[in-house]
Structures are given as structure tokens and as C-alpha cells.
Design a protein around this motif. Sequence first.
Motif, mmCIF file in Angstrom:
data_model
loop_
_atom_site.group_PDB
_atom_site.id
_atom_site.type_symbol
_atom_site.label_atom_id
_atom_site.label_comp_id
_atom_site.label_asym_id
_atom_site.label_seq_id
_atom_site.Cartn_x
_atom_site.Cartn_y
_atom_site.Cartn_z
ATOM 1 N N VAL A 137 -11.286 10.639 3.584
ATOM 2 C CA VAL A 137 -11.465 9.621 2.543
ATOM 3 C C VAL A 137 -10.864 10.138 1.240
ATOM 4 C CG1 VAL A 137 -13.146 8.263 1.250
ATOM 5 C CG2 VAL A 137 -13.601 8.869 3.637
ATOM 6 N N PRO A 138 -10.009 9.358 0.563
ATOM 7 C CA PRO A 138 -9.402 9.840 -0.685
ATOM 8 C C PRO A 138 -10.455 10.021 -1.770
ATOM 9 C CG PRO A 138 -8.962 7.506 -0.396
ATOM 10 C CD PRO A 138 -9.592 7.977 0.877
ATOM 11 N N PRO A 139 -10.320 11.046 -2.602
ATOM 12 C CA PRO A 139 -11.275 11.214 -3.709
ATOM 13 C C PRO A 139 -11.124 10.081 -4.712
ATOM 14 C CG PRO A 139 -9.447 12.756 -3.910
ATOM 15 C CD PRO A 139 -9.290 12.092 -2.580
ATOM 16 N N PRO A 140 -12.193 9.739 -5.430
ATOM 17 C CA PRO A 140 -12.127 8.599 -6.359
ATOM 18 C C PRO A 140 -11.104 8.756 -7.469
ATOM 19 C CG PRO A 140 -14.392 9.389 -6.099
ATOM 20 C CD PRO A 140 -13.530 10.336 -5.371
ATOM 21 N N PHE A 141 -10.714 9.996 -7.775
ATOM 22 C CA PHE A 141 -9.738 10.215 -8.844
ATOM 23 C C PHE A 141 -8.299 10.194 -8.340
ATOM 24 C CE2 PHE A 141 -11.355 14.290 -7.318
ATOM 25 C CZ PHE A 141 -10.195 14.923 -6.899
ATOM 26 N N ALA A 142 -8.094 9.984 -7.045
ATOM 27 C CA ALA A 142 -6.735 9.956 -6.487
ATOM 28 C C ALA A 142 -6.618 8.863 -5.438
ATOM 29 C CB ALA A 142 -6.380 11.322 -5.900
ATOM 30 N N LEU A 143 -6.959 7.635 -5.825
ATOM 31 C CA LEU A 143 -6.944 6.521 -4.882
ATOM 32 C C LEU A 143 -5.525 5.968 -4.736
ATOM 33 C CD1 LEU A 143 -10.138 4.659 -6.126
ATOM 34 C CD2 LEU A 143 -9.918 6.016 -4.030
ATOM 35 N N PRO A 144 -5.154 5.553 -3.521
ATOM 36 C CA PRO A 144 -3.828 4.941 -3.332
ATOM 37 C C PRO A 144 -3.695 3.654 -4.139
ATOM 38 C CG PRO A 144 -4.827 5.544 -1.225
ATOM 39 C CD PRO A 144 -5.895 5.693 -2.256
ATOM 40 N N LYS A 145 -2.466 3.302 -4.478
ATOM 41 C CA LYS A 145 -2.218 2.095 -5.254
ATOM 42 C C LYS A 145 -2.533 0.837 -4.459
ATOM 43 C CE LYS A 145 1.546 -0.490 -7.461
ATOM 44 N NZ LYS A 145 3.002 -0.532 -7.745
ATOM 45 N N GLY A 146 -2.190 0.831 -3.194
ATOM 46 C CA GLY A 146 -2.407 -0.342 -2.365
ATOM 47 C C GLY A 146 -3.714 -0.253 -1.601
ATOM 48 N N CYS A 147 -3.665 -0.547 -0.315
ATOM 49 C CA CYS A 147 -4.851 -0.441 0.538
ATOM 50 C C CYS A 147 -5.306 1.019 0.571
ATOM 51 C CB CYS A 147 -4.524 -0.923 1.949
ATOM 52 S SG CYS A 147 -5.883 -0.669 3.129
ATOM 53 N N ARG A 148 -6.583 1.242 0.362
ATOM 54 C CA ARG A 148 -7.078 2.615 0.282
ATOM 55 C C ARG A 148 -7.116 3.309 1.634
ATOM 56 N NH1 ARG A 148 -11.652 1.777 -4.524
ATOM 57 N NH2 ARG A 148 -10.080 1.161 -6.068
#
Length: 330
Positions: free
Chosen positions: A276-287
Motif C-alpha cells: 500500500v503506498p504511504p499517504p505522503f507518496a500517493l499515485p496521481k491516478g488510481c492508487r
Amino acid sequence: MNPLLEIQGLRTVFRSANGDIPAVDGVDLSVPRGKTLGIVGESGCGKSMLSLSVMRLVPRPGRVAAGRVLLDGQNLLDLSEAGMRQVRGGQVAMIFQEPMTSLNPVHPIGLQIMEAMRAHDTKASNKELRERGLAALDRVRIPAAARRFDEFPHQLSGGMRQRVMIAMALACKPKLLIADEPTTALDVTVQAQILDLLRDLQMETGMSIILITHDLGVVAEMADEVAVMYAGRVAERGTASEIFASPQHPYTLGLLGSVPRLDEERAELLAIEGAVPPPFALPKGCRFEPRCPFAIAACRNAPPPLEEVAPGHYAACIRAPVEHSLDLAA
């Protein structure tokens, strides 16, 4: 019938040197009266933070930045702290993940149950509170309740401590019970007993339950409706039967594929690659796009909205509705 609890556009953030970091990001959910909503997802998906936001117990420097939490039409986010203290325990109660750290180790369990009831009934005598506390322990099927009443948490087993937490949560007859991983660290037999107990108490009192767990077996057994969370957002929601029979989000599909089943012959269980991506490095599109085997270029453009793909069934995937295969490696 109007739902007991409605969560609308809830956003919880943590302040940092680089700006606000979202832990819960635009969640919309509802909990029907007398029913159970199961919230599932990996660790770090925002499940527990969602429950703490509903209870207004988000630790600093976190805060609820937007949205509404309506309990019987009343927005809990508009209440004063004194008003919210009356809601906690009285109308909405919570069972936390680890009962040993939730119970005070230096006070008998009975005193702690009495303290919870006294917060909402200041006129009751100690004798009345003790009688009601013993009745609460009897209700959660603790044997020799009179003796256990004066024991300390360390003298009880994990299953007994969890029953004490349930007794404390239900002592003031709340409308809604939030159970955050109520069977964590319990063996399978005790887990089944706790789930049976919650189901029986729900039938007896008519309360609603939010069941937060990563265990899909628990969800299948307990939940009427299911919300699948990923990276602070709802990836899919619908009735439990729809979610299990026809998952429409690749993340849900991956979770279901990782569960061993006796009715299927498979060489190995499915593993969802990555984390799961960390909240401070979320993908721009679909997470979920960096981990999704069905991703296409358009998935990187913008977060997909949660849209209805079948009556009462919603998914945040631009490729839904589709017939995905559980064999993601194929």
C-alpha cells in the motif's frame, strides 16, 4: 428506512512540513439500522483511522478536515467536546484492537465497567452500578462473573479480556458498536465464540455494527454489507453476497484470491505484488494502479470515481464492470 450512520465526504489529514497528508480521503459510507457493515483492507488502508474519525479520537497532529458524520441525522463533527463525550459510550461505542492495552492494568475490570456506566449515569449508586456491571458480564457469558468482577486484566485470558471490552462497550446500550479487529490474536475457537457473541447481542439489542478487519472469513460470516478500503479511499462497496460473488475492483479480487478455499483446487494462493503506498507518496491516478495487473495508461491520469456498476454495487475502477479472473497470473 434511513440509515443509522451516514459518512459523507470524510477527509482526515495529518499536518506535516510538506502540507496536509490524507489518511482518510473522501469516504462515503452508510450503516443500516440493525445491520453489520464490514470494512476490509490491508494494514495502512485507513480502516482504523476512519473509525477514530467517526469517534473524534484522531491523534494530533491529525484532524478531520472535511465531511460530515451523521448519527440519526445529527452531525457529530458539529458537537462540542462535552456533547461528544455523551455520544461516546452512550450512543456509539468502540472495541479497540488490543484489549490488554485498552484495559487499565491497575484497576479491577468491574471498576472499569462501573466507571464507563457512571460517565453516562451520574445519579446511580455504587450498588446499582455494580449490579449492572455484573449483569453486563453475564450478558457476555463470562463464567463466575461475581468473582471475575474484582480481578485484574492480567488474571484473564485474551478471550476473557475481549469479552470484558464488549461488556464495557455495551454497558450503556449504544445504537452503534465499532469493533476494530475484535478477534486479533485470538485462537480460532475463541474467535468463533466472540463472533457468535456479537451476533447474538446484535439480535438481542438491535444495534448496528461496524466491523473492521482484514479477515475475509470474518466478513463473510458477519457482514450484511462490505466496504473495501485502499489507501484511504473506498475501492468497492456493496452487499456481502455481491462482493464475494462478483468482485468488480482488482484489489477486491486480489484479496479474495489470497484466501484458501476447500471448494477449489489451486496450486498456490494469489499474492498481490507490492505494498500500500504511504499517504505522503500517493499515485496521481488510481492508487492501486502500480500493483494492478489490469492497469492501462488511462488509469494513471486521475483517481477513478466510485460509481454504481450494478444495483447497490459500487466500484472505483474505470474498467468495471468486467469479468476479471481470479488467476491474475494468467
